[in-house]
Design an enzyme around this catalytic site. Structure first.
Site, PDB file in Angstrom:
ATOM      1  N   ASN A 108      -4.217  -3.228  -6.779  1.00  0.00           N
ATOM      2  CA  ASN A 108      -4.564  -4.199  -5.736  1.00  0.00           C
ATOM      3  C   ASN A 108      -5.405  -5.368  -6.239  1.00  0.00           C
ATOM      4  OD1 ASN A 108      -5.030  -1.156  -4.284  1.00  0.00           O
ATOM      5  ND2 ASN A 108      -3.322  -2.427  -3.628  1.00  0.00           N
ATOM      6  N   ILE A 115      -7.295 -10.634  -5.471  1.00  0.00           N
ATOM      7  CA  ILE A 115      -7.518  -9.367  -4.771  1.00  0.00           C
ATOM      8  C   ILE A 115      -6.615  -9.260  -3.559  1.00  0.00           C
ATOM      9  CG2 ILE A 115      -9.240  -7.992  -3.533  1.00  0.00           C
ATOM     10  CD1 ILE A 115     -11.345  -9.629  -5.198  1.00  0.00           C
ATOM     11  N   CYS A 116      -6.002  -8.088  -3.401  1.00  0.00           N
ATOM     12  CA  CYS A 116      -5.199  -7.793  -2.219  1.00  0.00           C
ATOM     13  C   CYS A 116      -6.020  -6.868  -1.319  1.00  0.00           C
ATOM     14  CB  CYS A 116      -3.890  -7.125  -2.619  1.00  0.00           C
ATOM     15  SG  CYS A 116      -2.851  -6.714  -1.198  1.00  0.00           S
ATOM     16  N   LEU A 117      -6.642  -7.453  -0.326  1.00  0.00           N
ATOM     17  CA  LEU A 117      -7.427  -6.721   0.670  1.00  0.00           C
ATOM     18  C   LEU A 117      -7.196  -7.445   1.986  1.00  0.00           C
ATOM     19  CD1 LEU A 117      -9.514  -4.458   1.178  1.00  0.00           C
ATOM     20  CD2 LEU A 117     -11.299  -6.129   0.672  1.00  0.00           C
ATOM     21  N   ARG A 121      -7.578 -11.850   4.075  1.00  0.00           N
ATOM     22  CA  ARG A 121      -6.482 -12.761   4.436  1.00  0.00           C
ATOM     23  C   ARG A 121      -6.791 -13.425   5.766  1.00  0.00           C
ATOM     24  NH1 ARG A 121      -2.008  -8.448   4.033  1.00  0.00           N
ATOM     25  NH2 ARG A 121      -2.366  -7.754   1.907  1.00  0.00           N
TER      26      ARG A 121
END
Length: 185
Positions: A108, A115-117, A121
């Protein structure tokens, strides 16, 4: 040393005496973001996970800070991961911008720090993205959780790391440990 918090307190005391010229008033104006941050930083520091530390390089700029996450369990145990957070002027209508400064092998987080959180978003299709009701505490707890319960191999940003985990969990663990030794001490 003058900090943003002490400036806000002093400014609140001056509100009653508006005899000064408007030019000097403009130098005392504090943004909505900065007023929110004074309260949120105090709440954050009082409720920080034991695996996290926050550092403000300039105490007058609460909108720029660094977070260190030191996981005490899982694949990333023993590593020390640095994040840089910048809170934009439009906060709390938009989320803070966060980047991982430590090179990491994670499904992630890319090796370049993206960062993928979902809560970072602005618009999220799953409904768990940023909302004005979220705070810096939510962001820090979310980043901390990326190393434990929010570690997500099913919806990765770093597809290569996720596929590596699916292919060979032991080799994935070895690569994570190698990255920790090289970049996260």
């Amino acid at each position: 040393m003058l900090t943003l918090a002490s400036k806000l307190k002093r400014d609140d005391g001056l509100k009653g005496s508006r005899a000064s010229a408007t030019a000097s008033d403009s130098t005392r104006r504090v943004s909505v973001r900065d007023r929110l941050l004074v309260k949120e930083v105090a709440e954050l520091e009082a409720n920080l996970p034991c695996t996290c530390k926050v550092h403000f390089p300039d105490p007058n700029k609460l909108h720029c800070f660094q977070l260190t996450v030191t996981p005490d369990e899982g694949y990333y145990q023993g590593g020390k991961f640095q994040f840089e957070t910048e809170v934009p002027d439009a906060y709390n209508m938009v989320p803070p911008k966060v980047k991982c400064l430590t090179r990491i092998w994670h499904p992630n987080i890319t090796e370049t720090g993206e960062i993928c959180l979902s809560l970072l978003r602005e618009h999220s299709i799953d409904g768990t993205g940023w909302a004005p009701t979220r705070t810096l505490k939510d962001v820090v707890w979310g980043l901390n959780s990326l190393f434990t319960d929010l570690l997500n191999f099913d919806d990765p940003l770093n597809i290569e790391a996720a596929e590596h985990h699916l292919r060979d969990k032991e080799d994935f663990r070895n690569k994570v440990e190698d990255y920790i030794k090289r970049y996260a001490r």
